[in-house]
Design a protein around this motif. Structure first.
Motif, PDB file in Angstrom:
ATOM      1  N   ILE A 146       0.410  -0.948  -0.073  1.00  0.00           N
ATOM      2  CA  ILE A 146      -0.466  -0.188   0.140  1.00  0.00           C
ATOM      3  C   ILE A 146       0.943   1.393   0.112  1.00  0.00           C
ATOM      4  CG2 ILE A 146      -1.930   1.540   1.116  1.00  0.00           C
ATOM      5  CD1 ILE A 146      -2.596  -0.786   2.042  1.00  0.00           C
ATOM      6  N   LEU A 151      -0.395  10.479   1.818  1.00  0.00           N
ATOM      7  CA  LEU A 151      -1.197  10.986   2.722  1.00  0.00           C
ATOM      8  C   LEU A 151      -0.661  12.152   3.392  1.00  0.00           C
ATOM      9  CD1 LEU A 151      -2.566   7.279   4.730  1.00  0.00           C
ATOM     10  CD2 LEU A 151      -3.276   8.369   2.490  1.00  0.00           C
ATOM     11  N   ASP A 155      -5.906  12.151   6.948  1.00  0.00           N
ATOM     12  CA  ASP A 155      -6.468  11.219   5.477  1.00  0.00           C
ATOM     13  C   ASP A 155      -6.306   9.515   5.777  1.00  0.00           C
ATOM     14  OD1 ASP A 155      -6.629  13.310   4.008  1.00  0.00           O
ATOM     15  OD2 ASP A 155      -4.492  12.907   2.748  1.00  0.00           O
ATOM     16  N   ILE A 157      -6.222   5.379   4.379  1.00  0.00           N
ATOM     17  CA  ILE A 157      -6.981   4.212   3.699  1.00  0.00           C
ATOM     18  C   ILE A 157      -7.452   2.784   4.491  1.00  0.00           C
ATOM     19  CG2 ILE A 157      -5.620   2.539   2.366  1.00  0.00           C
ATOM     20  CD1 ILE A 157      -3.154   4.265   2.312  1.00  0.00           C
ATOM     21  N   HIS A 158      -8.839   2.472   4.020  1.00  0.00           N
ATOM     22  CA  HIS A 158      -9.431   2.119   4.300  1.00  0.00           C
ATOM     23  C   HIS A 158      -9.428   0.288   3.108  1.00  0.00           C
ATOM     24  CE1 HIS A 158     -11.010   5.837   4.836  1.00  0.00           C
ATOM     25  NE2 HIS A 158     -12.210   4.992   6.342  1.00  0.00           N
ATOM     26  N   SER A 160     -11.675  -0.891   1.581  1.00  0.00           N
ATOM     27  CA  SER A 160     -12.492  -0.391   0.583  1.00  0.00           C
ATOM     28  C   SER A 160     -12.151   0.534  -0.476  1.00  0.00           C
ATOM     29  CB  SER A 160     -13.819   0.224   0.607  1.00  0.00           C
ATOM     30  OG  SER A 160     -13.342   1.439   1.756  1.00  0.00           O
ATOM     31  N   ASP A 161     -10.247   0.248  -0.259  1.00  0.00           N
ATOM     32  CA  ASP A 161      -9.767   1.367  -0.844  1.00  0.00           C
ATOM     33  C   ASP A 161      -9.061   0.410  -1.766  1.00  0.00           C
ATOM     34  OD1 ASP A 161     -10.257   3.777  -0.386  1.00  0.00           O
ATOM     35  OD2 ASP A 161      -9.402   4.465   1.276  1.00  0.00           O
ATOM     36  N   LEU A 162      -8.834  -1.180  -1.458  1.00  0.00           N
ATOM     37  CA  LEU A 162      -7.738  -1.631  -2.098  1.00  0.00           C
ATOM     38  C   LEU A 162      -8.199  -2.658  -3.312  1.00  0.00           C
ATOM     39  CD1 LEU A 162      -7.689  -4.560   0.897  1.00  0.00           C
ATOM     40  CD2 LEU A 162      -5.585  -2.703  -0.009  1.00  0.00           C
ATOM     41  N   SER A 163      -7.091  -2.401  -4.231  1.00  0.00           N
ATOM     42  CA  SER A 163      -8.556  -3.024  -5.504  1.00  0.00           C
ATOM     43  C   SER A 163      -6.730  -4.701  -5.976  1.00  0.00           C
ATOM     44  CB  SER A 163      -7.061  -2.046  -6.532  1.00  0.00           C
ATOM     45  OG  SER A 163      -7.347  -2.925  -8.210  1.00  0.00           O
ATOM     46  N   PRO A 174     -15.028  -3.706   5.061  1.00  0.00           N
ATOM     47  CA  PRO A 174     -14.515  -2.651   4.014  1.00  0.00           C
ATOM     48  C   PRO A 174     -14.038  -1.010   4.627  1.00  0.00           C
ATOM     49  CG  PRO A 174     -16.763  -3.613   2.905  1.00  0.00           C
ATOM     50  CD  PRO A 174     -16.354  -4.189   4.465  1.00  0.00           C
ATOM     51  N   GLN A 175     -14.909  -0.677   5.826  1.00  0.00           N
ATOM     52  CA  GLN A 175     -14.570   0.040   6.998  1.00  0.00           C
ATOM     53  C   GLN A 175     -13.517   0.335   7.708  1.00  0.00           C
ATOM     54  OE1 GLN A 175     -16.444   3.274   5.708  1.00  0.00           O
ATOM     55  NE2 GLN A 175     -17.273   2.137   3.792  1.00  0.00           N
ATOM     56  N   THR A 180      -3.083   5.137   8.688  1.00  0.00           N
ATOM     57  CA  THR A 180      -3.953   6.857   8.303  1.00  0.00           C
ATOM     58  C   THR A 180      -2.830   7.778   9.865  1.00  0.00           C
ATOM     59  OG1 THR A 180      -5.259   8.534   9.371  1.00  0.00           O
ATOM     60  CG2 THR A 180      -4.994   6.541  11.015  1.00  0.00           C
TER      61      THR A 180
END
Length: 233
Positions: A146, A151, A155, A157-158, A160-163, A174-175, A180
């Motif tokens: 990641i 950041l 800010d 990164i959750h 849900s931000d993973l790809s 996801p939350q 951070t």
């Protein structure tokens, strides 16, 4: 996911005392189970297994050879470490898998980059260091990188931000926050000067009270003498 070979021996002794004796001799008690087959107590060399983990990590497909038997395809389910000496292994669990069936694995997260928010005094927090994935063993990544290089303070990164690839299911909420940059902790010290002022004020008050206590002492003696003189007259 990487693949590696690991040789172990079947264990014939059981119980806490035998496990302690095995560890004193440099061994590590372990167990192999899964896929509706018999549970097999095993043992391996602790130093060799530590080197194995340093080389491959815990997220690896293992071709396990038990003595003279055929190899079995397994993964590490759990490793127990000494509560104080974290480098000392206490016990290990291995579970059988099939390369054609999905498995659930805890994949480590690796942070890359230098957040500008940290350069401004913020604190980089890393609350979620492993992400639970469900997919075929060969599709499981060794780790998840990641980039936190952009950041700023506040800010985050959750999950849900993973790809990841579509055939990899993420089981975590996801939350959930992975990383951070929080507010600078020095701001929490803003109240300190006020406390110091209060302490100084208290000090001044104490000095004033001491001075006030000293001042009336002389008049008291004088008045006492005057009363004695009056009585003599």
């Amino acid at each position: 996911m990487l693949q590696a070979k690991l040789e172990v021996q079947q264990r014939d002794t059981f119980g806490k005392q035998s496990a302690r004796d095995l560890r004193r001799k440099g061994g590590l008690p372990a167990v192999l189970y899964g896929r509706a087959q018999d549970t097999v107590p095993i043992q391996l060399n602790a130093r060799t297994f530590n080197q194995f983990l340093r080389t491959y990590g815990e997220n690896v497909i293992i071709n396990m050879i038990i003595g003279e038997a055929d190899s079995e395809t397994v993964i590490i389910k759990e490793i127990q470490r000494h509560p104080v000496e974290k480098h000392t292994l206490v016990h290990a669990d291995f579970i059988r898998i099939s390369l054609d069936e999905p498995v659930t694995s805890a994949v480590p997260v690796v942070l890359e980059g230098n957040p500008p928010g940290v350069q401004e005094g913020g604190v980089l927090e890393f609350p979620l260091r492993h992400v639970s994935l469900h997919c075929l063993p060969m599709r499981t990544p060794t780790d998840i990188s990641i980039d936190v290089g952009e950041l700023d303070i506040g800010d985050a990164i959750h999950v849900s931000d993973l790809s990841l690839d579509e055939d990899i299911e993420i089981l975590d909420d996801p939350q959930r926050i992975i990383a951070t940059v929080s507010q600078p902790r020095v701001q929490l010290e803003d109240e300190i000067p006020e406390a110091e002022e209060g302490e100084e004020g208290e000090g001044e008050g104490e000095e004033g009270e001491e001075a006030a206590a000293e001042q009336p002492s002389e008049p008291e003696i004088i008045s006492r003498r005057r009363r004695d003189d009056d009585e003599d007259e």
